[in-house]
Design a protein around this motif. Structure first.
Motif, PDB file in Angstrom:
ATOM      1  N   MET A   1       0.831  -1.202   0.000  1.00  0.00           N
ATOM      2  CA  MET A   1       0.000   0.000   0.000  1.00  0.00           C
ATOM      3  C   MET A   1       0.867   1.255   0.000  1.00  0.00           C
ATOM      4  SD  MET A   1      -2.981  -1.048   2.770  1.00  0.00           S
ATOM      5  CE  MET A   1      -3.833   0.521   2.610  1.00  0.00           C
ATOM      6  N   LYS A   2       0.380   2.309  -0.616  1.00  0.00           N
ATOM      7  CA  LYS A   2       1.083   3.579  -0.585  1.00  0.00           C
ATOM      8  C   LYS A   2       1.141   4.097   0.857  1.00  0.00           C
ATOM      9  CE  LYS A   2      -0.704   4.859  -5.145  1.00  0.00           C
ATOM     10  NZ  LYS A   2      -1.519   5.838  -5.911  1.00  0.00           N
ATOM     11  N   PRO A   3       2.221   4.789   1.221  1.00  0.00           N
ATOM     12  CA  PRO A   3       2.330   5.307   2.586  1.00  0.00           C
ATOM     13  C   PRO A   3       1.147   6.187   2.993  1.00  0.00           C
ATOM     14  CG  PRO A   3       4.444   5.453   1.484  1.00  0.00           C
ATOM     15  CD  PRO A   3       3.457   5.008   0.436  1.00  0.00           C
ATOM     16  N   ALA A   4       0.663   7.011   2.077  1.00  0.00           N
ATOM     17  CA  ALA A   4      -0.472   7.877   2.394  1.00  0.00           C
ATOM     18  C   ALA A   4      -1.718   7.051   2.707  1.00  0.00           C
ATOM     19  CB  ALA A   4      -0.744   8.833   1.234  1.00  0.00           C
ATOM     20  N   ASP A   5      -1.908   5.948   1.982  1.00  0.00           N
ATOM     21  CA  ASP A   5      -3.071   5.106   2.219  1.00  0.00           C
ATOM     22  C   ASP A   5      -2.933   4.322   3.517  1.00  0.00           C
ATOM     23  OD1 ASP A   5      -4.438   5.916  -0.042  1.00  0.00           O
ATOM     24  OD2 ASP A   5      -3.522   4.399  -1.314  1.00  0.00           O
ATOM     25  N   VAL A   6      -1.720   3.980   3.893  1.00  0.00           N
ATOM     26  CA  VAL A   6      -1.499   3.351   5.202  1.00  0.00           C
ATOM     27  C   VAL A   6      -1.914   4.301   6.315  1.00  0.00           C
ATOM     28  CG1 VAL A   6       0.250   2.494   6.791  1.00  0.00           C
ATOM     29  CG2 VAL A   6       0.330   1.822   4.390  1.00  0.00           C
ATOM     30  N   CYS A   7      -1.539   5.575   6.172  1.00  0.00           N
ATOM     31  CA  CYS A   7      -1.927   6.573   7.172  1.00  0.00           C
ATOM     32  C   CYS A   7      -3.439   6.741   7.236  1.00  0.00           C
ATOM     33  CB  CYS A   7      -1.269   7.918   6.846  1.00  0.00           C
ATOM     34  SG  CYS A   7       0.529   7.923   7.027  1.00  0.00           S
ATOM     35  N   LEU A   8      -4.103   6.711   6.072  1.00  0.00           N
ATOM     36  CA  LEU A   8      -5.559   6.823   6.044  1.00  0.00           C
ATOM     37  C   LEU A   8      -6.211   5.634   6.747  1.00  0.00           C
ATOM     38  CD1 LEU A   8      -6.326   8.156   2.449  1.00  0.00           C
ATOM     39  CD2 LEU A   8      -6.490   9.401   4.605  1.00  0.00           C
ATOM     40  N   ALA A   9      -5.662   4.440   6.524  1.00  0.00           N
ATOM     41  CA  ALA A   9      -6.212   3.246   7.158  1.00  0.00           C
ATOM     42  C   ALA A   9      -6.082   3.328   8.675  1.00  0.00           C
ATOM     43  CB  ALA A   9      -5.508   1.998   6.620  1.00  0.00           C
ATOM     44  N   VAL A  10      -4.962   3.834   9.164  1.00  0.00           N
ATOM     45  CA  VAL A  10      -4.765   4.002  10.609  1.00  0.00           C
ATOM     46  C   VAL A  10      -5.725   5.057  11.152  1.00  0.00           C
ATOM     47  CG1 VAL A  10      -3.133   4.741  12.384  1.00  0.00           C
ATOM     48  CG2 VAL A  10      -2.360   3.252  10.525  1.00  0.00           C
ATOM     49  N   LEU A  11      -5.904   6.153  10.408  1.00  0.00           N
ATOM     50  CA  LEU A  11      -6.824   7.206  10.830  1.00  0.00           C
ATOM     51  C   LEU A  11      -8.246   6.673  10.970  1.00  0.00           C
ATOM     52  CD1 LEU A  11      -7.526  10.180  11.420  1.00  0.00           C
ATOM     53  CD2 LEU A  11      -7.739  10.523   8.938  1.00  0.00           C
ATOM     54  N   VAL A  12      -8.675   5.867  10.006  1.00  0.00           N
ATOM     55  CA  VAL A  12     -10.009   5.273  10.069  1.00  0.00           C
ATOM     56  C   VAL A  12     -10.145   4.411  11.322  1.00  0.00           C
ATOM     57  CG1 VAL A  12     -11.569   3.621   8.974  1.00  0.00           C
ATOM     58  CG2 VAL A  12     -10.431   5.358   7.591  1.00  0.00           C
TER      59      VAL A  12
END
Length: 293
Positions: A1-12
């Motif tokens: 996964m892209k790093p930005a999408d990893v951050c989004l997944a954690v935020l969710v």
């Protein structure tokens, strides 16, 4: 996964963990059906300016009734029947195991052995957390709550039938579809007068909780989650949901003074380690393909 999408997944995961606490507070004044109906009514507000996505009504209804109505109504009833908030967050997020298992059976989307190891580690952590919670609820309450992760998993996979549509548009229309029968259920189950009484005497604290779980946890977070499931295989996305019990339990310990000892802390750390194994074990070639996509 892209790093930005990893951050989004954690935020969710953080948003969803905090939502358990907000839901429990709202249930102090509202019935499970009414609270869930108001949640989705608030989240469906953008339907006033957003067109219905080009998805058939049967598909929209099936996704909404599993991913939203079934999951959250069972979750609300479980907490209302006495299941502690921390344990509720653990049970609901067992959907990750159901989702990956169903994806492997139905779509042949089998995780690698390293991802399977990570799932096993995270599942062991969840069991450790479950073993530390007091047995102050009935078997029937637990049975009702178990409907939630199963519905969640089914909804995750049914989303495959809605590919190619704007995820935000899809999310808000799924909320609208869930809100209508939930409002009818609240009126039928609670009665018109008690429902009006609950609405007219709602405290500012409960209204704030509803806005939080409606606009942020449901509307925003599910849009992000659906987008991630749209862009990546289920085995890559759903493990992040295992972070939710950590956030939910920590928030519950602060707000409701839910206590836990070394075993529960060890379980939380085990869950996080399992997620790390699943995420970091992605083959380089597959990772490159995901970035290019």
């Amino acid at each position: 996964m892209k790093p930005a999408d990893v951050c989004l997944a954690v935020l969710v995961a953080v948003i969803w963990g905090l939502a358990f606490v907000l839901s429990r507070i709202a249930l102090n004044e509202l019935s499970p059906a009414l609270m869930t109906a108001l949640r989705f009514s608030i989240a469906a507000a953008p339907c006033l300016v957003v067109r219905r996505p080009k998805v058939s009504w049967p598909v929209l209804i099936s996704i909404s009734f599993t991913l939203f109505l079934g999951q959250f109504l069972a979750q609300s009833y479980g907490m209302a029947l006495g299941v502690p908030v921390g344990l509720t967050s653990v049970i609901v997020q067992s959907q990750a195991l159901f989702t990956i298992g169903l994806a492997a059976i139905l779509f042949g989307e089998r995780p690698s052995w390293r991802q399977a190891l990570g799932i096993a580690i995270a599942a062991a952590g969840l069991l450790m957390i479950c073993g530390t919670v007091g047995y102050d609820f009935s078997v029937s309450a637990f049975a009702v709550l178990m409907i939630s992760p199963i519905s969640f998993a089914a909804g995750n996979l049914l989303l495959r039938q809605a590919r190619g549509v704007p995820m935000f548009d899809l999310s808000v229309w799924l909320c609208l579809i869930a809100a209508v029968p939930l409002l009818a259920l609240a009126l039928a189950g609670d009665g018109v007068q008690p429902t009006w009484q609950a609405l007219s005497h709602m405290s500012l604290a409960v209204l704030s909780c509803l806005l939080g779980i409606g606009l942020v946890s449901t509307c925003l977070a599910y849009w992000l989650w659906n987008r991630l499931l749209h862009d990546y295989p289920a085995a890559q996305v759903v493990p992040f949901a295992l972070l939710v019990p950590f956030v939910g339990s920590a928030a519950s310990s602060i707000v409701f003074h839910e206590t836990f000892g070394p075993l529960r802390l060890a379980g939380m750390l085990t869950v996080i380690f399992g997620i790390a194994v699943m995420v970091l074990s992605k083959p380089r070639q597959a990772a490159a393909e995901a970035v290019r996509a």
